[in-house]
Every structure is written in C-alpha cells, then in structure tokens.
Design a protein around this motif. Structure first.
Motif, PDB file in Angstrom:
ATOM      1  N   VAL A  84      30.574  30.961  -0.607  1.00 39.20           N
ATOM      2  CA  VAL A  84      30.347  31.072  -1.830  1.00 39.20           C
ATOM      3  C   VAL A  84      31.441  30.360  -2.722  1.00 39.20           C
ATOM      4  N   SER A 110      28.563  38.452  -6.524  1.00 34.49           N
ATOM      5  CA  SER A 110      28.295  39.322  -7.747  1.00 34.49           C
ATOM      6  C   SER A 110      29.716  40.078  -8.085  1.00 34.49           C
ATOM      7  N   ASN A 137      37.441  37.765  -3.993  1.00 36.08           N
ATOM      8  CA  ASN A 137      36.305  37.486  -4.303  1.00 36.08           C
ATOM      9  C   ASN A 137      36.219  37.626  -5.796  1.00 36.08           C
ATOM     10  N   CYS A 196      29.551  44.954  -4.736  1.00 36.11           N
ATOM     11  CA  CYS A 196      28.659  43.724  -4.211  1.00 36.11           C
ATOM     12  C   CYS A 196      27.148  44.193  -3.810  1.00 36.11           C
ATOM     13  N   ILE A 197      26.336  43.496  -4.452  1.00 40.09           N
ATOM     14  CA  ILE A 197      24.926  43.393  -4.668  1.00 40.09           C
ATOM     15  C   ILE A 197      24.101  43.845  -3.009  1.00 40.09           C
ATOM     16  N   VAL A 198      24.944  43.208  -2.053  1.00 42.36           N
ATOM     17  CA  VAL A 198      24.447  43.362  -0.666  1.00 42.36           C
ATOM     18  C   VAL A 198      24.738  44.642  -0.013  1.00 42.36           C
ATOM     19  N   CYS A 293      23.361  37.973   1.884  1.00 43.22           N
ATOM     20  CA  CYS A 293      23.743  37.626   0.628  1.00 43.22           C
ATOM     21  C   CYS A 293      22.748  36.322   0.120  1.00 43.22           C
TER      22      CYS A 293
END
Ligand code: 13P
Ligand code: SF4
Length: 344
Positions: A84, A110, A137, A196-198, A293
């Motif tokens: 990413v 995210s 990140n 983190c959306i995951v 992801c």
C-alpha cells in the motif's frame, strides 16, 4: 465503514486473471525487471502469486520494517513496491535516487486515511511537551511532523526506551496498537484514535467458539486487533513475528488473526501445521469483512507489468523534497534503533 468519524469507501474488487494471462504476465515482468534493473518488494498481505514472483526474482516478501530496509540496501535502481502507498512512500523517502514504482498509487491504508496531516499537526500542537511517535502506516507529511517512526515489530521496544528516558508520548494513528504498547510498557501515551479496517473486524465471541472447537490450537494475533482479541492470543506480533511464532510454537493447529495473505509464507515456514482463519463477520457483514485488506488486494500481476512498462504518474511515487527530508529524520532514527536491537 466508519471509524472515529472517518468514512472509508473500499476500492472495487479487481477481476481475477486467467491462468494463461498470469503465465504471460510473469514472463513480461521478469523481462522488464531485468531491463529496468528493478526488484519487487512485496508485503505478506499481497496475493501469493506476487509473493512467489518477488521471491523467485531476487526481491523480498517481508513486513513493513524489512521492506524499508531491503529497498534501502538493495543495488537495484528501480524498486517496485507491491503493498500500500505508505510502503512505496517509505521506500522513496529512504532512497530518493531510485525510481519507486507501485502497481497502483490508489492502494491506501485506513490508518493513513484516518490521520490527515493537518488534523495531526493540530493534535501535536496541543501537546507540545510530548515526543511524537507515528506508525509507519502514515503519509510522508505525517511522518514529517514526527520525532520517530515505528513499525509493529519494534513498537514495544521503542516506547519502552523512550519511557525509560522519561519522555511522554504522542502515538498515532492506530488506537489498538497504541493501547497494546501502552499496556506492555506503562508509558504515558496520548493516542490518536484510528484503526485498521481489517483487524478491527475480528470477532471475539466467534473466536471463543472457534477455540472451543480447536482447544489445542494456538492463536496468533496482530496487535492492530481489538483488545478482546489480543486477550485471547498465544502470541502477539508483527507479520514476521507471527510467522516466526507459527514455526516455533509446538501447536499443530494455528488460528491466525491477521490478513490471510500471510498464509502463503506462514505455510512455507511450517508446512505440516494447519492454519485456520480467525473469524470475521464474513458475508454477513454490512462492509467487506473478510480478513483481507481491500487495498492490498488491488495489487496484481497485470498492474505490476504496467507499472514496470510505463512508469509515469499512475505508478511512480513522488514526494515533495522538503517533506521527504523532514520525514527522513524519524525514519532513519527508526532504522538505527532497529539495527541496534538483537535481530529476531
Ligand atoms: P507489519 O509491519 O506487521 O507488516 O504490518 C503492516 C500492516 O499494514 C499490518 O496491517
Ligand atoms: Fe492498512 Fe489494515 Fe490494510 Fe494493513 S491491513 S495496510 S493496516 S488497512
């Protein structure tokens, strides 16, 4: 999906490639890597075929710390970063003389999206007495505002060190990792509240039920997961630390609470063990809840070949020089700190 007031829209799923297309693309990529003096740096969450290609062409498959180290030290003049955007930006900050390409610059994170440079700068201004530590990140601009950058593989060690110097800390952006590190070290930390959306999607009750079905299984958890999931862990760590734990723990069955892209390398590390996905809401969720992801999933062989062939604005990572120079300081601090730690 909404976390801390930020709404995330996911990229559309990309169409699967046919087997013949993949064979053709692999040949094209190998030719272009040679022609461009390029190397693939892939994260564990990318598709297995990308990881396999990185491995067999002299590149690397790694966690975000090792990706940064590898790109910086490798002699290639072009790096193609499959992961990413913050991973491509980190490579460019460390190696401005190299061309850094990404399969797509639209592969977000995210945590990065949930921490805008403007809002973060205001947060730091509100706490001028604190040392600013940001997770890798994040955007280059957020790193440029930090004293330190850190990845999950060395976060506990770094915060412990800063705490031992009596420093109070601003931590951003991942609230779960921040809370985990705070609990481990007892440091005084003001945490930004992204997630983190995951990893935020792992489900506690379902994991408890799964543990009853597999009572002898170890549970491996990435620290971007919620506290209740971390509490059920046999081992907590970064992606490479989880692979190491899968190999060294005596358990034959392993429940894995992180992106399932990691299964490719984890299964290589312990071929005889059964790896099981920790539960998410799956198809029943309102969002996409599948332990993969959506931005990592944007990487595929087709756009790696396109990036290598054409480069340009769709693929090449560029960072304003003044931002790059400021972001380089905390990143170099991280690399020096990591180099002084015993290698795990
Ligand atoms: P690692 O540093 O453990 O590879 O984690 C990166 C990441 O994005 C996890 O979601
Ligand atoms: Fe970001 Fe989570 Fe994707 Fe890792 S898995 S890149 S933290 S959104």
């Amino acid at each position: 999906m909404d976390i801390n007031g930020v709404i995330y829209s996911f990229p559309p799923k990309t169409a699967a490639l046919k087997v013949e297309e993949k064979v053709e693309l692999r040949h094209t990529i190998i030719r272009l890597l040679k022609a461009r003096n390029a190397v693939i740096i892939a994260h564990y969450y990318t598709d297995p075929e990308i990881q396999a290609l990185a491995e067999t062409t002299g590149g690397c498959v790694a966690d975000s710390l090792e990706m940064a180290r590898f790109g910086n030290q490798h002699h290639a003049t072009t790096l193609i970063v499959a992961g990413v955007r913050f991973m491509g930006e980190t490579a460019k900050i460390l190696s401005p003389e190299k061309v850094v390409l990404m399969p797509t610059l639209k592969a977000e994170c995210s945590l990065d999206l949930g921490c805008s440079p403007e809002a973060f700068s205001a947060f730091c201004d509100d706490h001028p007495d604190r040392t600013v530590v940001v997770y890798a990140n994040t955007s280059a601009a957020v790193k440029a505002r930090a004293d330190w950058v850190v990845t999950s593989s060395i976060a506990v060690e770094l915060i412990d060190y800063l705490d031992s110097l009596g420093e109070k800390i601003i931590w951003a952006p991942d609230r779960h990792l921040g809370r985990y590190v705070q609990k481990q070290t007892g440091a005084d930390m003001q945490c930004w509240q992204s997630a983190c959306i995951v990893h935020d999607e792992f489900k506690t009750q379902a994991l408890l039920r799964m543990k009853r079905v597999y009572p002898d299984a170890a549970v491996l958890v990435h620290p971007e997961s919620p506290q209740a999931i971390v509490d059920l862990a046999t081992a907590v760590g970064s992606t490479s630390q989880l692979i190491c734990a899968a190999q060294t723990l005596p358990h034959q069955q392993i429940i894995v609470a992180t992106d399932h892209g990691i299964f490719y390398k984890m299964q290589q590390a312990c071929p005889k063990k059964s790896l099981l996905k920790a539960p998410t809401a799956g198809a029943g969720a309102a969002c996409r809840s599948c332990a993969h992801c959506p931005w990592m999933a944007m990487n595929n062989l087709k756009i790696i070949a396109e990036g290598l062939e054409h480069g340009g604005a769709q693929h090449e990572v560029r960072i304003e020089e003044s931002v790059r120079q400021r972001a380089l300081i905390p990143l170099n601090r991280m690399l020096s700190f990591a180099a002084a730690l015993p290698r795990r």
